[in-house]
Write a protein that holds these residues in place. Structure first.
Motif, PDB file in Angstrom:
ATOM      1  N   UNK A   7       0.855  -1.188   0.000  1.00  0.00           N
ATOM      2  CA  UNK A   7       0.000   0.000   0.000  1.00  0.00           C
ATOM      3  C   UNK A   7       0.888   1.235   0.000  1.00  0.00           C
ATOM      4  N   UNK A   8       0.676   2.107  -0.974  1.00  0.00           N
ATOM      5  CA  UNK A   8       1.450   3.346  -1.094  1.00  0.00           C
ATOM      6  C   UNK A   8       0.531   4.504  -0.708  1.00  0.00           C
ATOM      7  N   UNK A   9       0.979   5.312   0.254  1.00  0.00           N
ATOM      8  CA  UNK A   9       0.161   6.419   0.754  1.00  0.00           C
ATOM      9  C   UNK A   9       1.008   7.681   0.832  1.00  0.00           C
ATOM     10  N   UNK A  10       0.394   8.798   0.482  1.00  0.00           N
ATOM     11  CA  UNK A  10       1.088  10.085   0.579  1.00  0.00           C
ATOM     12  C   UNK A  10       0.604  10.829   1.815  1.00  0.00           C
ATOM     13  N   UNK A  11       1.546  11.191   2.673  1.00  0.00           N
ATOM     14  CA  UNK A  11       1.236  11.920   3.902  1.00  0.00           C
ATOM     15  C   UNK A  11       2.115  13.168   3.946  1.00  0.00           C
ATOM     16  N   UNK A  65      -4.773   6.522  -2.186  1.00  0.00           N
ATOM     17  CA  UNK A  65      -3.950   5.351  -1.887  1.00  0.00           C
ATOM     18  C   UNK A  65      -3.778   4.495  -3.142  1.00  0.00           C
ATOM     19  N   UNK A  66      -2.633   3.819  -3.224  1.00  0.00           N
ATOM     20  CA  UNK A  66      -2.358   2.892  -4.329  1.00  0.00           C
ATOM     21  C   UNK A  66      -2.065   1.518  -3.736  1.00  0.00           C
ATOM     22  N   UNK A  67      -2.757   0.500  -4.242  1.00  0.00           N
ATOM     23  CA  UNK A  67      -2.535  -0.878  -3.809  1.00  0.00           C
ATOM     24  C   UNK A  67      -1.864  -1.627  -4.952  1.00  0.00           C
ATOM     25  N   UNK A  68      -0.769  -2.320  -4.626  1.00  0.00           N
ATOM     26  CA  UNK A  68      -0.076  -3.107  -5.651  1.00  0.00           C
ATOM     27  C   UNK A  68       0.029  -4.556  -5.192  1.00  0.00           C
ATOM     28  N   UNK A  69      -0.429  -5.463  -6.058  1.00  0.00           N
ATOM     29  CA  UNK A  69      -0.369  -6.900  -5.783  1.00  0.00           C
ATOM     30  C   UNK A  69       0.698  -7.511  -6.680  1.00  0.00           C
ATOM     31  N   UNK A  84      -3.491  -0.150  10.879  1.00  0.00           N
ATOM     32  CA  UNK A  84      -3.945   1.216  10.596  1.00  0.00           C
ATOM     33  C   UNK A  84      -4.100   1.482   9.104  1.00  0.00           C
ATOM     34  N   UNK A  85      -3.665   0.540   8.259  1.00  0.00           N
ATOM     35  CA  UNK A  85      -3.768   0.708   6.812  1.00  0.00           C
ATOM     36  C   UNK A  85      -4.851  -0.172   6.209  1.00  0.00           C
ATOM     37  N   UNK A 109       5.619  10.171   0.216  1.00  0.00           N
ATOM     38  CA  UNK A 109       5.035   8.854  -0.055  1.00  0.00           C
ATOM     39  C   UNK A 109       5.628   7.820   0.908  1.00  0.00           C
ATOM     40  N   UNK A 110       4.751   7.001   1.465  1.00  0.00           N
ATOM     41  CA  UNK A 110       5.173   5.930   2.362  1.00  0.00           C
ATOM     42  C   UNK A 110       4.639   4.606   1.832  1.00  0.00           C
ATOM     43  N   UNK A 111       5.354   3.523   2.114  1.00  0.00           N
ATOM     44  CA  UNK A 111       4.956   2.191   1.655  1.00  0.00           C
ATOM     45  C   UNK A 111       4.747   1.280   2.854  1.00  0.00           C
ATOM     46  N   UNK A 112       3.694   0.474   2.787  1.00  0.00           N
ATOM     47  CA  UNK A 112       3.344  -0.422   3.875  1.00  0.00           C
ATOM     48  C   UNK A 112       2.935  -1.771   3.290  1.00  0.00           C
ATOM     49  N   UNK A 113       3.264  -2.841   4.000  1.00  0.00           N
ATOM     50  CA  UNK A 113       2.970  -4.187   3.526  1.00  0.00           C
ATOM     51  C   UNK A 113       1.842  -4.804   4.347  1.00  0.00           C
TER      52      UNK A 113
END
Length: 260
Positions: free
Chosen positions: A189-193, A221-225, A213-214, A197-201
């Motif tokens: 999950x890519x989120x801009x705060x 938000x951008x979700x990449x599979x 929290x995500x 930009x921050x990335x979370x798995x």
């Protein structure tokens, strides 16, 4: 020639069996939120999206006497009985949040709502309106609550959500769910705060992800599979298929000539 046919048949069976094994996946890697001892405690109220610069908001003011709201709802002077639902939605005033987190409202001027939740922004604008209207009502909706889903899903793309209460599962559902080749244990999950930009798995096979929290998404938000190893290997094979077929054809031709 019989020898060639025998070897060809054996090779073909070997390839089919190899493909069957390479495409197999275990239940552990496929099933979402497998049961364990995790206690689900995530509350939407803890992860409500906040209004950000460049958000496009519909803000409608209401009151017991509709006439007093006309100056605050530009473009909506028609009576409620004279317009269709589509016309009503089209005429509702929209406002873009500027880089400082402000919106400019009729009569009120600049109102700072950046960083607030939708409910907090409603209360703030209601307080501002109370000097003009008795017991005003305010309705705020996001017009650009957009999320993007990419990678191993059935229908990748960007989707505008009808509400800001959006989960990872909602977004994946809009994209037709993960394909059989998607890695469920490592969804990015890519989120801009604040411009960063921050990335979370996220591991969709674990119940604890429901407490992340995500799990609830924010606008943009951008979700990449990512694809699994089998899909990566197949793509490598696909890129070289023409070369492999050409070499195989040449070898079969040479063997046929030599065995005559």
């Amino acid at each position: 020639m019989r020898l060639l046919s025998k070897y060809g048949l054996t090779l073909g069976l070997f390839v089919v069996v190899l493909m069957m094994f390479s495409s197999c996946g275990s239940r552990k890697n496929m099933v979402y939120f497998q049961q364990d001892s995790t206690k689900i405690s995530s509350l939407y109220e803890q992860h409500v999206p906040h209004i950000q610069p460049s958000d496009i908001l519909t803000i409608v003011v209401t009151a017991a006497d509709p006439k007093v709201t006309v100056p605050f709802n530009p473009g909506s002077s028609m009576g409620p009985g004279t317009m269709t639902q589509q016309m009503d939605l089209a005429l509702r005033p929209t406002y873009t949040v500027d880089d400082d987190g402000n919106v400019v409202l009729p009569m009120l001027g600049k109102v700072h709502i950046g960083g607030l939740t939708r409910i907090q922004a409603i209360e703030k604008i209601r307080n501002e309106l109370s000097q003009y209207i008795k017991d005003p009502g305010v309705n705020i909706n996001f017009n650009n609550f957009r999320v993007s889903v990419l990678g191993e899903v059935a229908r990748p793309g960007s989707f505008v959500m009808p509400t800001e209460r959006v989960t990872v599962l909602d977004a994946l559902g809009m994209a037709g769910d993960l394909t059989i080749r998607g890695v469920r244990e490592n969804v990015m999950l890519i989120r801009e705060v604040d411009g960063q930009k921050t990335m979370h798995r996220l591991d969709l096979t674990q119940q604890n992800t429901l407490n992340s929290p995500y799990y609830y998404l924010a606008q943009n938000d951008v979700i990449y599979v990512e694809p699994n190893k089998s899909q990566i290997n197949n793509s490598k094979l696909g890129a070289n298929t023409n070369v492999i077929i050409s070499i195989a054809s040449l070898l079969i031709t040479v063997i046929s000539v030599l065995t005559r």
